[in-house]
Structures are given as C-alpha cells and as structure tokens.
Design a protein around this motif. Structure first.
Motif, mmCIF file in Angstrom:
data_model
loop_
_atom_site.group_PDB
_atom_site.id
_atom_site.type_symbol
_atom_site.label_atom_id
_atom_site.label_comp_id
_atom_site.label_asym_id
_atom_site.label_seq_id
_atom_site.Cartn_x
_atom_site.Cartn_y
_atom_site.Cartn_z
ATOM 1 N N SER A 64 -21.099 -6.424 -9.877
ATOM 2 C CA SER A 64 -21.215 -7.116 -11.148
ATOM 3 C C SER A 64 -21.892 -6.239 -12.190
ATOM 4 C CB SER A 64 -22.016 -8.413 -10.972
ATOM 5 O OG SER A 64 -21.308 -9.323 -10.168
ATOM 6 N N LEU A 65 -22.903 -5.468 -11.771
ATOM 7 C CA LEU A 65 -23.578 -4.581 -12.704
ATOM 8 C C LEU A 65 -22.627 -3.519 -13.233
ATOM 9 C CD1 LEU A 65 -27.004 -4.081 -10.898
ATOM 10 C CD2 LEU A 65 -26.611 -5.273 -13.066
ATOM 11 N N VAL A 66 -21.812 -2.963 -12.349
ATOM 12 C CA VAL A 66 -20.875 -1.928 -12.762
ATOM 13 C C VAL A 66 -19.829 -2.502 -13.711
ATOM 14 C CG1 VAL A 66 -19.054 -0.378 -11.949
ATOM 15 C CG2 VAL A 66 -21.208 -0.542 -10.686
ATOM 16 N N MET A 67 -19.305 -3.689 -13.378
ATOM 17 C CA MET A 67 -18.242 -4.290 -14.168
ATOM 18 C C MET A 67 -18.768 -5.074 -15.364
ATOM 19 S SD MET A 67 -15.858 -5.756 -11.097
ATOM 20 C CE MET A 67 -14.499 -6.218 -12.174
ATOM 21 N N GLN A 68 -20.113 -5.243 -15.442
ATOM 22 C CA GLN A 68 -20.746 -6.077 -16.458
ATOM 23 C C GLN A 68 -20.170 -7.492 -16.423
ATOM 24 O OE1 GLN A 68 -20.318 -3.678 -20.098
ATOM 25 N NE2 GLN A 68 -22.466 -3.110 -19.857
ATOM 26 N N ARG A 69 -19.990 -8.005 -15.221
ATOM 27 C CA ARG A 69 -19.512 -9.361 -15.007
ATOM 28 C C ARG A 69 -20.407 -10.060 -13.993
ATOM 29 N NH1 ARG A 69 -13.784 -9.664 -15.974
ATOM 30 N NH2 ARG A 69 -13.512 -8.935 -18.114
ATOM 31 N N THR A 70 -20.600 -11.352 -14.170
ATOM 32 C CA THR A 70 -21.408 -12.122 -13.220
ATOM 33 C C THR A 70 -20.553 -12.801 -12.165
ATOM 34 O OG1 THR A 70 -21.275 -14.153 -14.527
ATOM 35 C CG2 THR A 70 -23.059 -12.604 -15.071
ATOM 36 N N GLN A 71 -19.218 -12.832 -12.378
ATOM 37 C CA GLN A 71 -18.287 -13.569 -11.505
ATOM 38 C C GLN A 71 -18.642 -15.055 -11.464
ATOM 39 O OE1 GLN A 71 -16.063 -10.741 -11.397
ATOM 40 N NE2 GLN A 71 -15.463 -11.880 -9.579
ATOM 41 N N ALA A 72 -19.217 -15.569 -12.541
ATOM 42 C CA ALA A 72 -19.559 -16.988 -12.627
ATOM 43 C C ALA A 72 -19.020 -17.564 -13.937
ATOM 44 C CB ALA A 72 -21.061 -17.189 -12.551
ATOM 45 N N ILE A 73 -18.477 -18.781 -13.860
ATOM 46 C CA ILE A 73 -17.980 -19.512 -15.027
ATOM 47 C C ILE A 73 -18.757 -20.817 -15.121
ATOM 48 C CG2 ILE A 73 -15.990 -20.629 -16.108
ATOM 49 C CD1 ILE A 73 -15.715 -17.591 -15.904
ATOM 50 N N GLY A 74 -19.265 -21.133 -16.297
ATOM 51 C CA GLY A 74 -19.988 -22.377 -16.494
ATOM 52 C C GLY A 74 -19.046 -23.521 -16.847
ATOM 53 N N ALA A 123 -25.120 -31.559 -20.071
ATOM 54 C CA ALA A 123 -25.786 -31.726 -21.369
ATOM 55 C C ALA A 123 -25.875 -33.217 -21.659
ATOM 56 C CB ALA A 123 -25.004 -31.008 -22.463
ATOM 57 N N ASP A 124 -27.041 -33.799 -21.422
ATOM 58 C CA ASP A 124 -27.252 -35.223 -21.660
ATOM 59 C C ASP A 124 -28.032 -35.432 -22.955
ATOM 60 O OD1 ASP A 124 -27.794 -37.892 -21.629
ATOM 61 O OD2 ASP A 124 -28.925 -37.911 -19.770
ATOM 62 N N SER A 125 -29.213 -34.815 -23.040
ATOM 63 C CA SER A 125 -30.105 -35.028 -24.177
ATOM 64 C C SER A 125 -30.082 -33.830 -25.128
ATOM 65 C CB SER A 125 -31.534 -35.217 -23.659
ATOM 66 O OG SER A 125 -31.968 -34.029 -23.013
ATOM 67 N N ALA A 126 -30.755 -34.005 -26.282
ATOM 68 C CA ALA A 126 -30.891 -32.895 -27.236
ATOM 69 C C ALA A 126 -31.637 -31.732 -26.579
ATOM 70 C CB ALA A 126 -31.644 -33.372 -28.474
ATOM 71 N N ARG A 127 -32.592 -32.038 -25.718
ATOM 72 C CA ARG A 127 -33.331 -30.987 -25.006
ATOM 73 C C ARG A 127 -32.396 -30.214 -24.085
ATOM 74 N NH1 ARG A 127 -38.463 -31.820 -20.848
ATOM 75 N NH2 ARG A 127 -38.778 -29.607 -20.407
ATOM 76 N N ASP A 128 -31.495 -30.923 -23.401
ATOM 77 C CA ASP A 128 -30.512 -30.253 -22.538
ATOM 78 C C ASP A 128 -29.663 -29.279 -23.349
ATOM 79 O OD1 ASP A 128 -31.186 -31.518 -20.175
ATOM 80 O OD2 ASP A 128 -29.710 -33.114 -20.404
ATOM 81 N N ILE A 129 -29.253 -29.716 -24.531
ATOM 82 C CA ILE A 129 -28.375 -28.886 -25.358
ATOM 83 C C ILE A 129 -29.091 -27.619 -25.803
ATOM 84 C CG2 ILE A 129 -27.154 -28.800 -27.575
ATOM 85 C CD1 ILE A 129 -26.587 -31.830 -27.124
ATOM 86 N N GLU A 130 -30.358 -27.748 -26.207
ATOM 87 C CA GLU A 130 -31.147 -26.562 -26.585
ATOM 88 C C GLU A 130 -31.283 -25.611 -25.408
ATOM 89 O OE1 GLU A 130 -34.965 -27.246 -28.328
ATOM 90 O OE2 GLU A 130 -34.196 -28.783 -29.684
ATOM 91 N N ARG A 131 -31.584 -26.175 -24.232
ATOM 92 C CA ARG A 131 -31.755 -25.350 -23.025
ATOM 93 C C ARG A 131 -30.461 -24.619 -22.683
ATOM 94 N NH1 ARG A 131 -30.250 -26.811 -18.258
ATOM 95 N NH2 ARG A 131 -30.165 -29.019 -18.816
ATOM 96 N N LEU A 132 -29.327 -25.332 -22.770
ATOM 97 C CA LEU A 132 -28.052 -24.706 -22.439
ATOM 98 C C LEU A 132 -27.679 -23.617 -23.443
ATOM 99 C CD1 LEU A 132 -25.881 -27.724 -21.282
ATOM 100 C CD2 LEU A 132 -26.731 -25.852 -19.898
ATOM 101 N N ALA A 133 -27.987 -23.860 -24.715
ATOM 102 C CA ALA A 133 -27.701 -22.838 -25.729
ATOM 103 C C ALA A 133 -28.476 -21.558 -25.420
ATOM 104 C CB ALA A 133 -28.045 -23.362 -27.117
ATOM 105 N N ARG A 134 -29.726 -21.706 -24.993
ATOM 106 C CA ARG A 134 -30.519 -20.524 -24.604
ATOM 107 C C ARG A 134 -29.934 -19.867 -23.361
ATOM 108 N NH1 ARG A 134 -34.873 -24.044 -25.520
ATOM 109 N NH2 ARG A 134 -35.252 -24.186 -23.270
ATOM 110 N N TYR A 135 -29.514 -20.692 -22.413
ATOM 111 C CA TYR A 135 -28.953 -20.176 -21.161
ATOM 112 C C TYR A 135 -27.702 -19.346 -21.427
ATOM 113 C CZ TYR A 135 -26.814 -20.289 -16.489
ATOM 114 O OH TYR A 135 -26.233 -19.951 -15.299
ATOM 115 N N LEU A 136 -26.868 -19.826 -22.353
ATOM 116 C CA LEU A 136 -25.623 -19.125 -22.643
ATOM 117 C C LEU A 136 -25.862 -17.739 -23.226
ATOM 118 C CD1 LEU A 136 -23.472 -22.021 -24.168
ATOM 119 C CD2 LEU A 136 -23.351 -21.077 -21.861
ATOM 120 N N THR A 137 -27.004 -17.549 -23.880
ATOM 121 C CA THR A 137 -27.292 -16.234 -24.473
ATOM 122 C C THR A 137 -27.792 -15.231 -23.441
ATOM 123 O OG1 THR A 137 -29.610 -16.769 -24.998
ATOM 124 C CG2 THR A 137 -27.937 -17.347 -26.642
ATOM 125 N N GLY A 138 -28.073 -15.685 -22.218
ATOM 126 C CA GLY A 138 -28.708 -14.812 -21.223
ATOM 127 C C GLY A 138 -27.761 -13.932 -20.436
ATOM 128 N N GLY A 139 -26.458 -14.036 -20.676
ATOM 129 C CA GLY A 139 -25.507 -13.190 -19.959
ATOM 130 C C GLY A 139 -25.353 -13.556 -18.489
#
Length: 341
Positions: free
Chosen positions: A63-73, A112-128
C-alpha cells in the motif's frame, strides 16, 4: 523449539517465490501488483510457487508503494435507529462488500447520525485512510458531500442528490416506480388514495412523492399526503393515524417504504379496517418487511444488493482511471403484487 517456531521465524519472501519459479524478482512483483507484460507460463509458475512456499503478500508495504490503502468507505447518513430496521442498508452493504472483496479491497463502514459524526467523518476523510467512498442517503447540501468534493476523492452516491454535480451515482427511477405502483393501486377501484411520504429531505423520498402526484393527476388531494421524517415503522404508524383523522373513509394508501407500510397496516387494523377489503395498501422496496405483513404487502421491488455492488464497481473503476459509465446508473424496479391491495 519445534518445527512450528522455525516456520514462524522464516516468512516466505518475493525472493523465495522467484527462486522456486525460476524467474526474476521483478517478474514476481509485476504479477503481485497486477501489472501486464508477464507471459502466461511465467504467471502460472509464479502462482504455483506462491502456493508451494506459502508466500503471503505484505499488504501494508504494498500500500505504501502504490499509495493505496485498499480500503473503500461506505458512508450511511441515517439515524442509528434505522440501521436495525431498514433491510436495504444491510443489502447495500453486502452488495458493496462482495464486489470489493472480489477486487481485494476492504470495506470500511462509516455511520453519520449526528452533526458531531459528520464533523468526525469529514476529518477522517482527510487522513488518507481510504481510497474512495460510497455514500448512501446523502441529503442536498450534505457536509459529507462537500468534504468529498473538496478532497477530490473517488466517490459514488447511492441515489442522486441534485447538488453532486457530475459525480458518479447509481440509483433507481423512484419517481417512475412510485407512479407505476400508485396507478396499479388505483386500478383496483380505490377512490380516496393517500400517501405517507417519508424522507423528503433526500431525492428518493421527494421523487416517490412526485411519482404519486403524477399518478393521481386531477384526483390529487394534498390533504391526503402525510409527511413523515424517516422510512420507519413508527413513522408509518404516525402517518396513518394522521391520515385517518383527515380522511376516515380513505380506501387506499401508498407508503413510501415497506417499513412505513407495515406501521400503517397495524394502525388500520387496530382501527377496525380490513385490508384489502376496506383499504388497499402498497409499499416500496420488497424488503423482508413486505412478507412480515399480514396480509403480505404489494410493493415495488428494488435490488438494494445490486445498488451496493454497482456503487462499489463504480468506485473501483474510478480508481483504475476509468470514467464511470452512464449507461448502468439507473437500475430497474418491478411491481410485486400480493394480497394487501
């Protein structure tokens, strides 16, 4: 120390596979990474060598070589309470997981249930931490949609919110399907047909209401539409109580989902109404709710499993650099007629 501990100490390597197969390490790497330009003979020898030496690819290093996590959310924007109740969510998840598993990808389930969930997920998506996303139940103006657009993540929506631009989506023709089953209900001779319209903050709910309005034409009566928040059994109960207060002689009901229909049927029967003699009821989904109803529910069948699979295949195609096909975006629905109408 027995032989088991020796095996644990020596993990088979690419070099071991190359030696056993009689090819270079570069050739082995090309096969492992799915690259072309390897003869069928060499590929067969490498596959046999992998099995013989017990080689297990180091996916973290790959994954490091390919810059892929092999994971889909897979992001589902629904209240937690609906997960237990809505069979479609589970079917979408299983369909997506099957397609991803075949491609050697892992599914990461994100709620994503609450506004807090949405904020957390938005941060998670930026983490690669994921390569792409499948989004279920997005609303118009959804912060998750905005975060995906800003990150330029490969994404496919289940459903078609009107603000996703040219993003990929897979969907059914909710409006056409709702129109068809409402007309089928009217063809049984019903005159006072109402609708319990759910989830109007997303495209599926709004389109099902539009299809009902289309089908009723000049007979449409806005007083016979009861709006409820969710595709849930409890909302079906609440909506039906309200319709009975407005129109005690109602003789037909289109419920926006099977769960909503099940709640409506229980309220009707508790009020002394016979189904289908006094009131005909139809739903939408052909989920497990439809067969739990007594009598069994007439409904519109959609394949939630196929929606999940198609969405996953669309994300994988984007990761391969392909432009998603527009031809397979809309999946078919069919009427399933049972004893409730």
């Amino acid at each position: 120390m027995g032989p088991m501990s020796n095996e644990r100490r020596h993990r088979a390597t690419v070099k071991d596979v190359a030696t056993e197969a009689g090819v270079s390490r570069g050739t082995v790497s090309r096969v492992l990474n799915g690259q072309p330009y390897v003869s069928s003979e060499a590929r067969a020898a490498i596959e046999a060598a992998i099995a013989k030496v017990g080689f297990v690819p180091n996916r973290a290093a790959r994954s490091l070589v390919m810059q892929r996590t092999q994971a889909i959310g897979l992001i589902v924007h629904e209240p937690h309470s609906l997960f237990i109740e809505d069979p479609n969510i589970g079917a979408i998840l299983l369909g997506a997981n099957a397609a991803l598993s075949e491609a050697d990808y892992q599914l990461s389930f994100l709620i994503a249930d609450s506004a807090r969930d949405i904020e957390r997920l938005a941060r998670y998506l930026t983490g690669g931490l994921i390569d792409g996303v499948i989004v279920v139940s997005a609303r118009e103006g959804d912060p998750i949609t905005k975060a995906i657009a800003q990150l330029d993540l490969p994404a496919t929506f289940v459903g078609h919110p009107h603000d996703i631009g040219d993003a990929a989506y897979v969907a059914i023709d909710n409006r056409g399907a709702a129109r068809e089953i409402t007309r089928r209900l009217a063809a049984t001779g019903r005159q006072r047909i109402g609708m319990i319209a759910a989830a109007l903050d997303r495209d599926s709910g709004a389109d099902r209401l539009a299809g009902f309005v289309d089908a009723r034409g000049n007979d449409f009566d806005p007083r016979l539409v009861q709006r409820v928040p969710l595709y849930s059994y409890a909302d079906g109960q609440a909506g039906m109580r309200a319709l009975l207060e407005t129109c005690p002689d109602i003789d037909g009901v289109f419920a926006a989902s099977d769960a909503v229909a099940a709640g409506a049927m229980d309220v009707l029967q508790a009020a002394g109404k016979s189904i289908p003699q006094d009131v005909g009821v139809v739903g939408f989904d052909d989920s497990s709710w439809a067969l739990r109803c007594d009598p069994p529910l007439s409904t519109m069948r959609q394949s939630a499993n196929e929606l999940g699979r198609a969405a996953a295949e669309s994300v994988l195609a984007q990761l391969r650099g392909e432009k998603p096909s527009t031809e397979s975006r809309i999946l078919e629905c069919t009427v399933v007629w049972r004893e409730s109408a």
